[in-house]
Design a protein around this motif. Sequence first.
Motif, PDB file in Angstrom:
ATOM      1  N   SER A 163       0.846  -1.194   0.000  1.00 15.35           N
ATOM      2  CA  SER A 163       0.000   0.000   0.000  1.00 15.35           C
ATOM      3  C   SER A 163       0.881   1.243   0.000  1.00 15.35           C
ATOM      4  N   ASN A 164       0.515   2.190  -0.856  1.00 14.08           N
ATOM      5  CA  ASN A 164       1.214   3.477  -0.882  1.00 14.08           C
ATOM      6  C   ASN A 164       0.205   4.583  -1.189  1.00 14.08           C
ATOM      7  N   ASN A 165      -0.824   4.644  -0.341  1.00 12.44           N
ATOM      8  CA  ASN A 165      -1.881   5.638  -0.551  1.00 12.44           C
ATOM      9  C   ASN A 165      -1.367   7.066  -0.604  1.00 12.44           C
ATOM     10  N   PRO A 166      -0.377   7.432   0.240  1.00 13.21           N
ATOM     11  CA  PRO A 166       0.086   8.814   0.166  1.00 13.21           C
ATOM     12  C   PRO A 166       0.980   9.094  -1.040  1.00 13.21           C
ATOM     13  N   GLY A 167       1.297   8.089  -1.842  1.00 16.34           N
ATOM     14  CA  GLY A 167       2.143   8.310  -3.014  1.00 16.34           C
ATOM     15  C   GLY A 167       3.560   8.703  -2.655  1.00 16.34           C
ATOM     16  N   ARG A 168       4.104   8.069  -1.622  1.00 17.29           N
ATOM     17  CA  ARG A 168       5.478   8.388  -1.214  1.00 17.29           C
ATOM     18  C   ARG A 168       6.484   7.940  -2.276  1.00 17.29           C
ATOM     19  N   SER A 169       7.587   8.672  -2.362  1.00 15.08           N
ATOM     20  CA  SER A 169       8.738   8.224  -3.139  1.00 15.08           C
ATOM     21  C   SER A 169       9.698   7.497  -2.198  1.00 15.08           C
ATOM     22  N   MET A 170      10.731   6.895  -2.762  1.00 13.93           N
ATOM     23  CA  MET A 170      11.699   6.176  -1.934  1.00 13.93           C
ATOM     24  C   MET A 170      13.118   6.570  -2.314  1.00 13.93           C
ATOM     25  N   ASP A 171      13.991   6.505  -1.325  1.00 11.27           N
ATOM     26  CA  ASP A 171      15.430   6.672  -1.530  1.00 11.27           C
ATOM     27  C   ASP A 171      16.076   5.298  -1.363  1.00 11.27           C
ATOM     28  N   ALA A 172      17.132   5.032  -2.120  1.00  7.92           N
ATOM     29  CA  ALA A 172      17.802   3.738  -2.016  1.00  7.92           C
ATOM     30  C   ALA A 172      19.309   3.933  -2.030  1.00  7.92           C
ATOM     31  N   LEU A 173      19.974   3.234  -1.109  1.00  9.33           N
ATOM     32  CA  LEU A 173      21.433   3.190  -1.040  1.00  9.33           C
ATOM     33  C   LEU A 173      21.874   1.768  -1.352  1.00  9.33           C
ATOM     34  N   LEU A 174      22.706   1.615  -2.377  1.00  4.69           N
ATOM     35  CA  LEU A 174      23.250   0.315  -2.746  1.00  4.69           C
ATOM     36  C   LEU A 174      24.757   0.332  -2.537  1.00  4.69           C
ATOM     37  N   VAL A 175      25.283  -0.702  -1.886  1.00  5.65           N
ATOM     38  CA  VAL A 175      26.722  -0.851  -1.675  1.00  5.65           C
ATOM     39  C   VAL A 175      27.117  -2.252  -2.115  1.00  5.65           C
ATOM     40  N   GLY A 176      28.079  -2.351  -3.015  1.00  8.41           N
ATOM     41  CA  GLY A 176      28.562  -3.659  -3.446  1.00  8.41           C
ATOM     42  C   GLY A 176      29.442  -4.302  -2.396  1.00  8.41           C
ATOM     43  N   GLY A 177      29.684  -5.585  -2.549  1.00  7.35           N
ATOM     44  CA  GLY A 177      30.585  -6.295  -1.647  1.00  7.35           C
ATOM     45  C   GLY A 177      32.030  -5.839  -1.833  1.00  7.35           C
ATOM     46  N   GLY A 178      32.804  -5.832  -0.759  1.00 10.05           N
ATOM     47  CA  GLY A 178      34.205  -5.414  -0.829  1.00 10.05           C
ATOM     48  C   GLY A 178      35.085  -6.477  -1.466  1.00 10.05           C
ATOM     49  N   GLY A 179      36.181  -6.034  -2.082  1.00 10.50           N
ATOM     50  CA  GLY A 179      37.144  -6.964  -2.659  1.00 10.50           C
ATOM     51  C   GLY A 179      38.030  -7.588  -1.590  1.00 10.50           C
ATOM     52  N   GLY A 180      38.507  -8.804  -1.841  1.00 13.07           N
ATOM     53  CA  GLY A 180      39.383  -9.488  -0.903  1.00 13.07           C
ATOM     54  C   GLY A 180      40.810  -8.957  -0.966  1.00 13.07           C
ATOM     55  N   GLY A 181      41.534  -9.045   0.145  1.00 10.77           N
ATOM     56  CA  GLY A 181      42.930  -8.618   0.192  1.00 10.77           C
ATOM     57  C   GLY A 181      43.857  -9.643  -0.454  1.00 10.77           C
ATOM     58  N   GLY A 182      45.004  -9.179  -0.955  1.00 10.14           N
ATOM     59  CA  GLY A 182      45.974 -10.055  -1.587  1.00 10.14           C
ATOM     60  C   GLY A 182      46.888 -10.730  -0.579  1.00 10.14           C
ATOM     61  N   GLY A 183      47.558 -11.811  -1.013  1.00 12.77           N
ATOM     62  CA  GLY A 183      48.472 -12.543  -0.148  1.00 12.77           C
ATOM     63  C   GLY A 183      49.926 -12.289  -0.524  1.00 12.77           C
ATOM     64  N   LEU A 184      50.845 -12.542   0.406  1.00 16.93           N
ATOM     65  CA  LEU A 184      52.289 -12.445   0.183  1.00 16.93           C
ATOM     66  C   LEU A 184      52.699 -11.026  -0.230  1.00 16.93           C
ATOM     67  N   ILE A 185      52.946 -10.170   0.785  1.00 20.93           N
ATOM     68  CA  ILE A 185      53.109  -8.718   0.570  1.00 20.93           C
ATOM     69  C   ILE A 185      51.873  -8.216  -0.173  1.00 20.93           C
ATOM     70  N   GLY A 186      50.724  -8.557   0.391  1.00 22.96           N
ATOM     71  CA  GLY A 186      49.446  -8.363  -0.286  1.00 22.96           C
ATOM     72  C   GLY A 186      48.946  -6.933  -0.238  1.00 22.96           C
ATOM     73  N   SER A 187      48.230  -6.578  -1.276  1.00 21.58           N
ATOM     74  CA  SER A 187      47.575  -5.277  -1.360  1.00 21.58           C
ATOM     75  C   SER A 187      46.152  -5.370  -0.819  1.00 21.58           C
ATOM     76  N   GLY A 188      45.621  -4.215  -0.401  1.00 19.28           N
ATOM     77  CA  GLY A 188      44.275  -4.176   0.147  1.00 19.28           C
ATOM     78  C   GLY A 188      43.210  -4.263  -0.932  1.00 19.28           C
ATOM     79  N   GLY A 189      42.081  -4.884  -0.581  1.00 18.39           N
ATOM     80  CA  GLY A 189      40.945  -4.951  -1.493  1.00 18.39           C
ATOM     81  C   GLY A 189      40.199  -3.629  -1.551  1.00 18.39           C
ATOM     82  N   GLY A 190      39.590  -3.353  -2.693  1.00 19.18           N
ATOM     83  CA  GLY A 190      38.805  -2.134  -2.839  1.00 19.18           C
ATOM     84  C   GLY A 190      37.441  -2.253  -2.189  1.00 19.18           C
TER      85      GLY A 190
END
Length: 306
Positions: A85-112
């Motif tokens: 039900s949306n009798n008042p005709g409300r709009s919506m806001d949405a925040l989407l966040v993707g999953g983080g990248g994994g870190g590297g091994g052996l003098i590893g770099s950080g994931g994004g």
Amino acid sequence: MTLPVSPNAISLNQVNVELGLSGTTSINMNQASVRTLFGVASGAISMSNGWGKTLAVQATGGTIVDAGGYRAHIFTSTGTFTVSSNNPGRSMDALLVGGGGGGGGLIGSGGGGGGIVYRAGATMSVTSYSVTVGLGGGGGQADSSTAGGTGGSSYFNGDQAYGGGGGGTDSFVSGGSGGCGGGGRSPSSPGSGYQGGGGGSGSVGPPYYGGGGGGAGAAGSGGNGGIGLAYATSGTNQYYADGGAAADLNNANYSPGGGGTGGASNSGAGMNGRGGGGGGVGYGYGTSYIGGAGGTGTVIIRYLYP
């Protein structure tokens, strides 16, 4: 509140309360606010048309939080957002966040960190919406030629927040591109960010460190992860999608992004539900160790309530 359902009687006092008026306010069945509440634009109207009606949005899905005049539906796993039900005709806001990248091994770099999409004022129809929440990427294995895994994308209502790129392993595997880029160590390259910062560049000479993962708000810098971005869509102002920290030859610690959601050096995991990148693992931990996993993403939908 919601008006009584069939076969219960509805009083004018209850109609007034649902309309946000004093219970003793004089109203009539033909006025616009009553017709909107009852869902009868014109023609004959009766109290039975009001059974079960409300001016508040009726919706299900995710974890529901009411704060600051909004209702938020917080998804930390894949599901369905259903508006009945949306009798008042409300709009919506949405925040989407993707999953983080994994870190590297052996003098590893950080994931994004995961990519971020924020959509304000979208039409909210009476229907069911599919919600997909991206998983975090796995950490890179120190004795292999693979980088940390790319995080999964999050999807809602036609929008996509890309998963973060994985952190590079040593100097021979580049960081991955994604929502935010994974770090890399020369002569390999850091990854690019599609919706946020790119990965940082590590050092091929002493002290031999990997590159920090990119965050949604800034690129990785040296071995340090980039900061994410803060939103209050959940009802609380908090950071999302920081880059993970890198590690070096001697297992020293670098800093993940300053929002607190990225993984620390030496296999720290990114924060789940926030899309933080995983931390790289140092050389001295040996080839059996893997980088930190990226954090799962999220989808948060909010609307004015009641």
